[in-house]
Write a protein that holds these residues in place. Structure first.
Motif, PDB file in Angstrom:
ATOM      1  N   GLN B 127       0.852  -1.208   0.000  1.00 17.64           N
ATOM      2  CA  GLN B 127       0.000   0.000   0.000  1.00 17.64           C
ATOM      3  C   GLN B 127       0.882   1.251   0.000  1.00 17.64           C
ATOM      4  O   GLN B 127       0.589   2.234  -0.680  1.00 17.64           O
ATOM      5  N   TYR B 128       1.991   1.217   0.772  1.00 19.02           N
ATOM      6  CA  TYR B 128       2.899   2.363   0.815  1.00 19.02           C
ATOM      7  C   TYR B 128       3.620   2.554  -0.520  1.00 19.02           C
ATOM      8  O   TYR B 128       3.995   3.673  -0.870  1.00 19.02           O
ATOM      9  N   HIS B 131       0.187   3.460  -3.138  1.00 22.91           N
ATOM     10  CA  HIS B 131      -0.482   4.717  -2.763  1.00 22.91           C
ATOM     11  C   HIS B 131       0.176   5.256  -1.494  1.00 22.91           C
ATOM     12  O   HIS B 131      -0.382   5.138  -0.400  1.00 22.91           O
ATOM     13  N   PRO B 132       1.360   5.836  -1.617  1.00 25.48           N
ATOM     14  CA  PRO B 132       2.046   6.296  -0.396  1.00 25.48           C
ATOM     15  C   PRO B 132       1.249   7.388   0.316  1.00 25.48           C
ATOM     16  O   PRO B 132       0.694   8.280  -0.347  1.00 25.48           O
ATOM     17  N   PRO B 133       1.164   7.297   1.645  1.00 31.53           N
ATOM     18  CA  PRO B 133       0.472   8.355   2.384  1.00 31.53           C
ATOM     19  C   PRO B 133       1.219   9.679   2.247  1.00 31.53           C
ATOM     20  O   PRO B 133       2.374   9.704   1.834  1.00 31.53           O
ATOM     21  N   LYS B 134       0.533  10.735   2.592  1.00 29.88           N
ATOM     22  CA  LYS B 134       1.137  12.063   2.492  1.00 29.88           C
ATOM     23  C   LYS B 134       2.436  12.114   3.312  1.00 29.88           C
ATOM     24  O   LYS B 134       2.470  11.653   4.454  1.00 29.88           O
ATOM     25  N   GLU B 141       5.676   4.441  -7.518  1.00 31.20           N
ATOM     26  CA  GLU B 141       4.231   4.684  -7.566  1.00 31.20           C
ATOM     27  C   GLU B 141       3.727   4.678  -9.011  1.00 31.20           C
ATOM     28  O   GLU B 141       2.697   4.073  -9.320  1.00 31.20           O
ATOM     29  N   THR B 149      -6.414  -1.512  -5.347  1.00 32.56           N
ATOM     30  CA  THR B 149      -6.304  -1.698  -3.896  1.00 32.56           C
ATOM     31  C   THR B 149      -5.433  -2.907  -3.569  1.00 32.56           C
ATOM     32  O   THR B 149      -5.304  -3.832  -4.371  1.00 32.56           O
ATOM     33  N   GLU B 187       4.155   1.890  10.233  1.00 32.66           N
ATOM     34  CA  GLU B 187       3.078   2.775  10.707  1.00 32.66           C
ATOM     35  C   GLU B 187       3.603   3.799  11.708  1.00 32.66           C
ATOM     36  O   GLU B 187       3.172   4.946  11.723  1.00 32.66           O
TER      37      GLU B 187
END
Lengths: 293, 536
Positions: B127-128, B131-134, B141, B149, B187
């Motif tokens: 997921q990182y 779709h890396p988090p802000k 990517e 997903t 996390e």
């Protein structure tokens, strides 16, 4: 055709006589001059004397050792080394002479101006020169190339800038002594302008050390260009340049095709040696203290 | 006689050692023990985080510490389509019309701190990446555009749902940088992996001296039975080629895994004979000569076409391969791929014609028509010898044959990229070098910058984008190949957006006692050292 009867005989020597005297008294300097002249002739007449194009690849003749077809062998692209060295002389001399002359004349102006005006102008200029001279020539040249990039013009700028303070410092020392002599005071009291005093009365009197420095600068500039090119920061392929040829050959072909590095190396060493010998001899010939020894 | 024998030995060693390398690993029983020392041809990497970095320096130093979900088959790394499970139990068959991939994760896998690795760790790591988090950086990517997903419905299952079915997914999933990180650490602090190492791979972290060396020791809990064979490894950073060659010559290191130029190979083979083994293969890297179409006269397709017509890759490639790390004539697609053009197909494209004199005559005519006879321009290049400067020197000479007067401007990597991005160049020597062979994504390099941020040609072309999209989403392999030809022909022939040079050749010279490793078409692949053993 009237000669000035009271002048010392040596002053009245013709150019040919002076040349003969130079050759007789300065054999090493003459040897140096011969090297310089040969390099200059090679550079000027490269189109006519080079047996091949210096940039044309010949994949049928890659890394060939010296032979009758290629006297000094070929490089990894099959280019004739002799032709590249002949054309490389042009690159070396253009960069050497332009850097030395521009740097030298800028140094001359700054040095004489600094000595003549003195005061805060001299103070500021000399501190700037101190800063510039704190860096070795090659380090300063590397910094300039890193900022402006590679290429012939930038390499000339890179070598010229560090030469300026070296010339200015020496010229200033000579000019300081001249500034105090009576004829400068006389010129001032006669109402001559600064430019006239500097150009007509001071500059001619520092020409001797200046010319000697110029010859040394040409050799230094050629060496600096070769160093920059060797480091990949000077002129770029396919321009024929000795340092660049050395770089291409020394690292990858030192054991399998050593001639690629040996001949440009010899060309650099000989030319710099030639300028050094000639410069030394010129100093001895011009310096009145050494002239009659 | 001794000398002659030596020469013969040296001469034959390439053939013999290549044959040995090609023989199945099972031919000899791997021995356990020993420490492998290898060179990394780079300075210190910016960080140790595989998700963030693009440089091989990071990968060569850290790949042995990490697991990935799938990988290229280490026994067949030359293949661009043979993938095997690393953390999964078997390669899944896609469902939902090719849009869903369900992976079962191995049981009993442990991170190096002893905690169990579960599907949740795999899912979050992916997921990182996708779709890396802000505030989190993912270098890959853009390669995962097809992924919608990534979920872990239970501790042993990871599900990838795609936006559209595509053959580009599995190669993208085998990305060697896609390390599986521990969920809890990720996390808590996503930047932790920039300066620290903690994975579940065949080796445990031992020591790192920045810019000097990386050391690892055997992971006794590794999940592939019997592996790794080595007790440990030491990777030494050395950017200078002569240092690396000397290290191999003096047996201070067994190899380097990026690639050497032919001259270094010849030197080592000549001196060490059968003490070294040479493995060679096509490399998924190629230099491109890209005109800046925002600058005149390169906005004129006739000028670009003339530039392509002047270059003779058929004669240049075999000659250049003797001095530079280039080898194979190819189009947009990696030559070893089933999607690549055949020689006959290539010869229909401008710049690949069989009759160079005819091509150059046409080039001169086009230049005349475009009013660009004797055109002078600057070729911007990166300050990297192999093969960038070799390719540039060759191209400049080829262009001179149609009257173009070209000088070369070489810039360090930083200013080079600044100039590319700002459009401050006329023609540039670019490169397209991807982690794994994934032609469907690799060819996106020629798409306009609005779609592919690392395109610097300065053009917009909706038709090119449309051709690409149609090709990418085509499920039938035969039709996809046809559409690839249409895309390639449009980019290289109709528009001449870039000019291909010969594809690179990867040359690995290693000490012959290093066994079990096979060359791949990328210097990013097959580097976790699990299958390497020392025969001494």
């Amino acid at each position: 055709m009237t000669a000035i009867a009271n002048d010392p005989p040596e002053i009245r020597r013709s150019w040919t006589q002076a040349a003969r005297l130079f050759v007789r008294r300065q054999p090493l300097g003459t040897f140096g001059l011969v090297i310089v002249v040969v390099a200059a002739i090679a550079g000027l007449s490269a189109e006519w004397i080079a047996p091949y194009s210096p940039t044309a690849n010949d994949f049928a003749a890659m890394t060939e050792p010296p032979s009758l077809a290629h006297w000094l062998g070929t490089d990894q692209f099959g280019r004739d080394l002799l032709s590249r060295i002949i054309y490389g002389a042009r690159t070396a001399l253009i960069i050497g002479f332009v850097s030395a002359f521009v740097g030298g004349f800028a140094g001359l102006v700054l040095g004489v101006g600094s000595a003549y005006f003195g005061g805060w102008i001299d103070l500021v200029l000399q501190r700037v020169m101190d800063i510039l001279m704190a860096f070795p020539l090659i380090i300063m040249a590397l910094a300039v190339v890193a900022i402006f990039g590679t290429g012939v013009q930038n390499v000339i700028a890179a070598i010229t800038i560090p030469l300026i303070p070296r010339c200015a410092r020496v010229v200033r020392a000579s000019a300081l002594a001249i500034r105090e002599v009576p004829y400068i005071d006389a010129a001032r009291t006669s109402g001559f302008g600064h430019a006239r005093i500097i150009l007509r009365h001071m500059v001619p009197n520092v020409v001797a050390p200046f010319l000697i420095m110029l010859t040394a600068f040409v050799g230094q500039a050629i060496l600096a260009e070769a160093s920059l090119s060797y480091l990949g920061l000077g002129v770029q392929e396919p321009t024929p340049a000795w340092g660049l040829m050395l770089q291409g050959g020394a690292e990858e072909y030192a054991s399998t095709a050593p001639w690629i590095a040996i001949f440009p190396g010899i060309a650099i060493a000989l030319t710099v040696f030639g300028f050094s010998l000639f410069g030394d001899a010129l100093r001895d010939a011009i310096d009145p203290k050494l002239r009659e020894r | 006689m001794k000398t002659r024998t030596g020469v013969l030995t040296a001469g034959l060693s390439i053939v013999l050692t290549a044959a040995l390398a090609a023989a199945p690993a099972m031919a000899q029983t791997p021995k356990k023990g020993g420490t492998l020392t290898y060179m990394i041809p780079a300075d210190a990497p910016p960080s140790l985080d595989g998700h963030k970095e693009n440089t091989f320096a990071t990968l060569h130093a850290t790949a042995p510490f990490y697991s990935t979900l799938i990988a290229i088959n280490p026994d067949n790394p030359a293949s661009s389509t043979d993938f095997v499970c690393d953390l999964c139990t078997e390669m899944p068959k896609p469902t939902d019309d090719g849009k869903t991939y369900t992976f079962k994760i191995r049981k009993g896998v442990k991170f190096h701190d002893g905690t169990p690795l579960t599907a949740a760790d795999v899912a979050l790591s992916w997921q990182y990446i996708v779709h890396p988090p802000k505030g989190v950086s993912s270098a890959r990517e853009s390669y995962m555009v097809m992924v919608d997903t990534v979920t872990s419905p239970d501790p042993e299952t990871v599900v990838f749902k795609l936006k559209f079915a595509t053959g580009a997914f599995l190669p993208a999933l085998s990305d060697p940088y896609a390390y599986i990180y521990k969920k809890e650490t990720l996390e808590k602090d996503p930047t932790w992996f920039e300066k620290n190492v903690m994975g579940s791979g065949p080796f445990k972290f031992s020591a790192y001296e920045t810019g000097q060396s990386m050391k690892g020791v055997r992971n006794p809990d590794y999940y592939h039975a019997g592996q790794p064979y080595l007790d440990g490894f030491t990777a030494i950073f050395a950017a200078k080629q002569s240092v690396r060659v000397d290290a191999i010559r003096a047996d201070r290191a067994a190899t380097e895994f990026r690639g050497m130029p032919p001259s270094a190979r010849d030197e080592l083979v000549k001196e060490l004979g059968d003490k070294v083994t040479v493995q060679t293969g096509d490399w998924n890297c190629v230099n491109l000569l890209t005109p800046n179409q925002k600058k005149k006269p390169f906005d004129d397709v006739r000028v670009r076409r003339a530039m392509a017509l002047a270059i003779d890759p058929w004669k240049g490639a075999p000659a250049l391969s003797k001095i530079a790390t280039v080898h194979t004539v190819g189009g947009l697609v990696f030559p070893g791929s089933p999607l690549a053009a055949t020689k006959e197909e290539l010869q229909k494209i401008v710049g690949f014609g069989p009759d160079i004199e005819k091509s150059r005559a046409e080039a001169r005519k086009l230049l005349k028509e475009a009013g660009a006879e004797g055109l002078k321009f600057e070729l911007m290049n990166r300050n990297v010898d192999q093969p960038y400067k070799f390719v540039a020197t060759w191209a400049i000479d080829e262009w001179s044959k149609i009257g173009l007067k070209v000088t070369q401007k070489v810039l360090p990597t930083g200013p080079f990229y600044d100039a590319l991005r700002s459009g401050g160049f006329e023609v540039a020597v670019e490169f397209n070098c991807q982690n794994m062979v994934n032609p469907l994504l690799d060819v996106a390099k020629v798409l306009p910058r609005s779609v592919y941020p690392e395109n610097y040609g300065g053009y917009e072309d909706p038709k090119l984008i449309e051709l690409y999209d149609t090709m990418l989403k085509e499920p039938d392999p035969a039709k996809q190949r046809e559409k690839m030809r249409a895309f390639e022909t449009y980019a290289l022939d109709t528009q001449v957006d870039t000019i291909m040079t010969p594809w690179w050749e990867r040359i690995i010279v290693h000490r012959s006692y290093m066994k079990g490793w096979k060359i791949s078409p990328s210097h990013y692949l097959n580097l976790n050292l699990a299958n390497i053993w020392l025969d001494k």
